[in-house]
Design a protein around this motif. Structure first.
Motif, PDB file in Angstrom:
ATOM      1  N   VAL A  77      83.711  26.279  41.217  1.00 31.88           N
ATOM      2  CA  VAL A  77      82.216  25.319  40.793  1.00 31.88           C
ATOM      3  C   VAL A  77      81.406  26.305  41.181  1.00 31.88           C
ATOM      4  CG1 VAL A  77      83.211  24.051  39.016  1.00 31.88           C
ATOM      5  CG2 VAL A  77      82.705  23.391  40.676  1.00 31.88           C
ATOM      6  N   SER A  78      79.898  26.238  40.816  1.00 30.25           N
ATOM      7  CA  SER A  78      78.806  26.537  41.912  1.00 30.25           C
ATOM      8  C   SER A  78      78.642  25.863  42.994  1.00 30.25           C
ATOM      9  CB  SER A  78      77.532  26.811  41.071  1.00 30.25           C
ATOM     10  OG  SER A  78      76.569  26.424  41.329  1.00 30.25           O
ATOM     11  N   PRO A  79      77.647  25.796  43.708  1.00 26.69           N
ATOM     12  CA  PRO A  79      77.027  24.864  44.955  1.00 26.69           C
ATOM     13  C   PRO A  79      76.179  23.401  43.906  1.00 26.69           C
ATOM     14  CG  PRO A  79      77.521  27.361  45.931  1.00 26.69           C
ATOM     15  CD  PRO A  79      78.016  27.090  44.543  1.00 26.69           C
ATOM     16  N   LYS A  80      75.415  24.464  43.398  1.00 26.45           N
ATOM     17  CA  LYS A  80      74.433  23.427  42.918  1.00 26.45           C
ATOM     18  C   LYS A  80      75.268  22.703  41.191  1.00 26.45           C
ATOM     19  CE  LYS A  80      70.808  27.163  44.366  1.00 26.45           C
ATOM     20  NZ  LYS A  80      69.053  27.950  43.175  1.00 26.45           N
ATOM     21  N   SER A  81      76.299  22.920  40.826  1.00 28.24           N
ATOM     22  CA  SER A  81      76.579  22.350  40.360  1.00 28.24           C
ATOM     23  C   SER A  81      77.466  20.779  40.156  1.00 28.24           C
ATOM     24  CB  SER A  81      78.187  23.073  39.643  1.00 28.24           C
ATOM     25  OG  SER A  81      79.420  22.124  38.601  1.00 28.24           O
ATOM     26  N   ASN A  82      77.602  19.854  39.689  1.00 32.18           N
ATOM     27  CA  ASN A  82      77.316  18.488  39.725  1.00 32.18           C
ATOM     28  C   ASN A  82      79.292  18.352  39.246  1.00 32.18           C
ATOM     29  OD1 ASN A  82      75.315  17.537  40.635  1.00 32.18           O
ATOM     30  ND2 ASN A  82      74.786  17.454  38.892  1.00 32.18           N
ATOM     31  N   ILE A  83      79.296  19.003  37.978  1.00 34.81           N
ATOM     32  CA  ILE A  83      81.139  19.509  37.658  1.00 34.81           C
ATOM     33  C   ILE A  83      81.934  18.910  38.736  1.00 34.81           C
ATOM     34  CG2 ILE A  83      82.623  20.449  36.203  1.00 34.81           C
ATOM     35  CD1 ILE A  83      80.829  22.306  36.547  1.00 34.81           C
ATOM     36  N   GLN A  84      83.025  18.156  38.047  1.00 33.46           N
ATOM     37  CA  GLN A  84      83.649  17.894  38.836  1.00 33.46           C
ATOM     38  C   GLN A  84      84.940  17.601  39.065  1.00 33.46           C
ATOM     39  OE1 GLN A  84      82.853  15.756  42.427  1.00 33.46           O
ATOM     40  NE2 GLN A  84      81.044  16.410  41.842  1.00 33.46           N
ATOM     41  N   SER A  85      84.906  18.052  37.680  1.00 31.16           N
ATOM     42  CA  SER A  85      86.974  17.970  36.962  1.00 31.16           C
ATOM     43  C   SER A  85      86.864  19.706  36.309  1.00 31.16           C
ATOM     44  CB  SER A  85      86.948  16.757  36.810  1.00 31.16           C
ATOM     45  OG  SER A  85      86.129  16.344  35.409  1.00 31.16           O
ATOM     46  N   PHE A 149      88.473  35.162  48.306  1.00 28.42           N
ATOM     47  CA  PHE A 149      86.949  34.487  47.495  1.00 28.42           C
ATOM     48  C   PHE A 149      86.797  33.542  47.266  1.00 28.42           C
ATOM     49  CE2 PHE A 149      88.241  39.357  46.739  1.00 28.42           C
ATOM     50  CZ  PHE A 149      86.430  39.818  47.384  1.00 28.42           C
ATOM     51  N   LEU A 150      88.475  32.489  47.072  1.00 31.50           N
ATOM     52  CA  LEU A 150      88.187  31.663  47.741  1.00 31.50           C
ATOM     53  C   LEU A 150      87.850  30.157  48.462  1.00 31.50           C
ATOM     54  CD1 LEU A 150      88.960  29.409  44.436  1.00 31.50           C
ATOM     55  CD2 LEU A 150      91.439  29.254  45.823  1.00 31.50           C
ATOM     56  N   THR A 151      88.116  31.132  49.523  1.00 28.98           N
ATOM     57  CA  THR A 151      87.846  30.312  50.451  1.00 28.98           C
ATOM     58  C   THR A 151      86.137  30.676  51.155  1.00 28.98           C
ATOM     59  OG1 THR A 151      89.959  30.027  51.439  1.00 28.98           O
ATOM     60  CG2 THR A 151      87.867  30.362  53.417  1.00 28.98           C
ATOM     61  N   THR A 152      85.974  31.669  50.591  1.00 32.31           N
ATOM     62  CA  THR A 152      84.582  32.202  50.783  1.00 32.31           C
ATOM     63  C   THR A 152      83.575  31.510  50.216  1.00 32.31           C
ATOM     64  OG1 THR A 152      85.500  34.605  51.592  1.00 32.31           O
ATOM     65  CG2 THR A 152      83.122  34.094  51.050  1.00 32.31           C
ATOM     66  N   ALA A 153      84.199  31.272  48.456  1.00 31.28           N
ATOM     67  CA  ALA A 153      83.465  30.579  47.867  1.00 31.28           C
ATOM     68  C   ALA A 153      83.287  29.042  48.469  1.00 31.28           C
ATOM     69  CB  ALA A 153      83.723  30.622  46.535  1.00 31.28           C
ATOM     70  N   LYS A 154      84.995  28.473  48.757  1.00 35.08           N
ATOM     71  CA  LYS A 154      83.977  27.476  49.433  1.00 35.08           C
ATOM     72  C   LYS A 154      82.853  26.930  50.731  1.00 35.08           C
ATOM     73  CE  LYS A 154      87.368  23.607  51.225  1.00 35.08           C
ATOM     74  NZ  LYS A 154      88.830  23.285  51.364  1.00 35.08           N
ATOM     75  N   LEU A 155      83.522  28.466  51.649  1.00 31.84           N
ATOM     76  CA  LEU A 155      82.819  27.851  52.295  1.00 31.84           C
ATOM     77  C   LEU A 155      80.867  27.825  52.771  1.00 31.84           C
ATOM     78  CD1 LEU A 155      84.610  30.985  55.206  1.00 31.84           C
ATOM     79  CD2 LEU A 155      83.812  28.118  55.814  1.00 31.84           C
ATOM     80  N   ARG A 156      80.902  28.728  51.330  1.00 30.37           N
ATOM     81  CA  ARG A 156      79.442  28.879  51.195  1.00 30.37           C
ATOM     82  C   ARG A 156      78.339  27.817  50.082  1.00 30.37           C
ATOM     83  NH1 ARG A 156      78.635  35.448  50.936  1.00 30.37           N
ATOM     84  NH2 ARG A 156      79.665  36.102  52.647  1.00 30.37           N
ATOM     85  N   GLY A 157      79.611  26.727  49.790  1.00 30.70           N
ATOM     86  CA  GLY A 157      79.363  25.959  49.473  1.00 30.70           C
ATOM     87  C   GLY A 157      79.865  25.438  48.023  1.00 30.70           C
ATOM     88  N   ALA A 158      80.621  25.994  47.663  1.00 26.08           N
ATOM     89  CA  ALA A 158      81.147  26.042  45.931  1.00 26.08           C
ATOM     90  C   ALA A 158      82.261  24.739  46.590  1.00 26.08           C
ATOM     91  CB  ALA A 158      81.721  27.218  45.685  1.00 26.08           C
TER      92      ALA A 158
END
Length: 274
Positions: A77-85, A149-158
């Motif tokens: 989920v987006s770094p700006k999202s508050n979604i938790q589940s 891409f999954l790890t890259t997204a996590k590194l950038r705040g996702a």
């Protein structure tokens, strides 16, 4: 993806040669190119997935699963999202590539979270770099992606809501046409011995193979540095229900006309008698 890494290690460290066989690894930039080469007889086998094997057989090209691999997919989920589940994604836009293993994982994850079928608003974004940038720039609240891409997204705040590591999904496989298996039974057993030898080397000292992620799998430097390696397991077949569930999903999407017999899709000869 990391499911190809044991093959690359076996090649680079001479493990195929030690088994007395010659293996040429061929890289493709898309599943369509890979499948076309397989059906044209330009390659003998492939790192693929259960869905592709079912589709190939329904399309008149016999293909057998000889073992699972250890790839990884995930919902971010987006770094700006508050979604938790996953439940909070109901009715939200999620970027995927339609009618693929990524699409299947999105539906699988929704079902495992207790959501109804078609409760996610799946948006087709076929190109992975575009999907990643849409997620990171908050143009879309969530995306389903493979590594790296999954790890890259996590590194950038996702935030990663779920990955195939912890979902129980069995999808990535090695597969060969029956004609190749029949003509190369001993060679394929040697191939698998080299594969498992390489996998155990990675399990024992994963950090030694980070540079190989960059050099051979085109991982970004930042992702390779923090990538969490899968725990490679001894080659085994997917359980019958995993294949049946994937086939049922394809049928529900009208991508196949009838359910296949699971026995027609697997060959256990490579993973028995170890």
């Amino acid at each position: 993806d990391a499911d190809s890494l044991p093959l690359i290690v076996a090649d680079n460290e001479g493990l195929f040669q030690k088994e007395g066989i010659s293996v040429k690894l061929v890289r493709f930039s898309s599943a369509i190119e890979r499948d076309s080469a397989l059906q044209a007889g330009k390659i003998d086998g492939a790192v693929t997935d259960v869905l592709a094997v079912v589709l190939a057989n329904q399309g008149g090209f016999p293909l057998k699963i000889t073992s699972l691999t250890n790839g990884r997919y995930g919902v971010a989920v987006s770094p700006k999202s508050n979604i938790q589940s996953m439940k909070e994604l109901e009715g939200k836009n999620i970027a995927v590539s339609l009618n693929t293993i990524i699409h299947y994982f999105a539906d699988w994850s929704a079902r495992e979270a207790g959501l109804k079928a078609d409760s996610l608003n799946l948006v087709p974004v076929p190109k992975m770099p575009v999907r990643l940038e849409m997620l990171l720039s908050d143009q879309i609240p969530a995306a389903v992606m493979p590594e790296p891409f999954l790890t890259t997204a996590k590194l950038r705040g996702a935030k990663i809501l779920v990955s195939s590591d912890d979902s129980g999904l069995e999808a990535g496989v090695l597969a060969f046409p029956p004609s190749v298996i029949a003509k190369n039974a001993d060679t394929l057993k040697r191939f698998y011995r080299a594969y498992w030898n390489a996998a155990q080397r990675i399990n024992a000292q994963p950090d030694q193979y980070r540079n190989m992620l960059i050099e051979s799998l085109s991982f970004p430097d930042e992702a390779a540095r923090v990538f969490v390696f899968p725990r490679y397991v001894k080659p085994r077949l997917p359980v019958q229900t995993s294949i049946e569930t994937a086939a049922q999903w394809l049928l529900s999407k009208a991508l196949i006309k009838a359910l296949p017999k699971t026995a027609d899709l697997v060959d256990a000869s490579m993973v028995t008698g170890w």
